[in-house]
Design a protein around this motif. Structure first.
Motif: not given
Length: 324
Positions: A102-105, A161-166, A319-322
């Motif tokens: 979901v979070l990473l490309t 981009g880790s879960s803790s960052h989110y 949350v907008d984390i690039k």
């Protein structure tokens, strides 16, 4: 008489033509690879090696742990997804198995098409903590102090981009805060900076809270999840404090390639569940700041994975984390 004889012969022939891996009475007949996408020597590695030692004793074949850390667990997870689905490769992972796609490309697996859940081993908690000498002693006072500060509070996590960052960015958005993210390559490097006060806050594991919280060197403020930890019952959840989406569904456990014979999955599930219920296991897990999950069927575990997936889709939108 002839009909019964023919039916019996056909049934025996069908059984004989099944691959050995599909026969739960014979599996395993050779060593089983256990891919762990985390470094050796850490909390996750200790859990896996304990469970696999017990499994070897019960099933009579080596369960060989292979640590394949890197790229937020992607390296090991993608290798497991490509492995033959014969029961001789299994994967240990956490909620990242569903959150990463979901979070990473560039993720080269689908958590639901490429894997089946085998055993939910424990719930993975993330705890927001501050240095022990910080004047804040609750999440509410931390938010108030961060709002009043001249400079944004600096917080550490295990990576961009880790879960803790989110989790912290979700807190910041809902609380109306501006904070500065400092990513680290794992939890161990950030601990000295948290203890010294160079970080105003960090997301840490329950093991770290047990190690440094009991003597006051760090102060835990809130924990992810839908319920309080029984080992650390005084730490409130973000959810009960009014913050949504911060790890309500989280887990750590074992998975197998999707086409692994169901009989093997069920046999391994029963064995791992038996191990979880041992008093020794609770003692070992408590020493690591963990607690075994209640007995969970593979169907219920799959449903939990789907809920976590939906939660992370919502978090990504909130949350907008690039990606970096």
């Amino acid at each position: 008489m002839k009909t019964s004889l023919v039916c019996g012969l056909l049934a025996a022939l069908a059984l004989c033509t099944l691959p050995a891996a599909a026969q739960p009475t014979t599996w395993p007949t050779k060593p089983v690879r256990v891919i762990v996408p985390f470094p050796a020597g850490g909390q996750a590695d200790a859990v896996v090696r304990y469970y696999m030692t017990k499994t070897e004793q019960a099933l009579g074949q080596p369960f060989v742990v292979e640590n394949k850390p890197g790229a937020s667990t992607l390296l090991g997870t993608q290798e497991a997804a490509r492995a033959p689905a014969d029961g001789y490769t299994i994967l240990y992972n956490m909620t990242a198995i569903v959150s990463n796609p979901v979070l990473l490309t560039g993720v080269k697996y689908d958590a639901f098409k490429d894997f089946v859940p085998v055993h939910r081993t424990y719930e993975s908690f993330a705890i927001l903590a501050v240095p022990g000498n910080s004047p804040t002693r609750s999440l509410g006072s931390f938010v108030a102090a961060a709002k009043a500060a001249r400079e944004p509070a600096a917080y550490g996590t295990t990576g961009h981009g880790s879960s803790s960052h989110y989790f912290v960015e979700l807190l910041a958005k809902q609380a109306g805060l501006t904070m500065t993210h400092i990513p680290y390559k794992g939890e161990s490097p950030l601990i000295p900076d948290l203890l010294s006060g160079r970080l105003q806050a960090a997301i840490v594991s329950s093991a770290t809270v047990k190690q440094f919280g009991e003597d006051g060197r760090i102060q835990p403020l809130a924990v992810s999840g839908s319920r309080r930890m029984s080992l650390l019952p005084n730490i409130p959840t973000f959810k009960e404090l009014g913050y949504q989406g911060i790890g309500n569904e989280s887990f750590a456990g074992f998975f197998a390639p999707a086409a692994t014979p169901p009989a093997i999955v069920e046999k391994l599930h029963r064995e791992l569940t038996r191990i979880s219920e041992l008093p020794e296991t609770r003692e070992r897990m408590a020493a690591l700041g963990l607690e075994p999950s209640p007995a969970t069927s593979t169907t219920a575990f799959l449903a939990m994975m789907r809920r976590a997936n939906d939660e992370w889709i919502g978090n990504r939108s909130a949350v907008d984390i690039k990606p970096q």
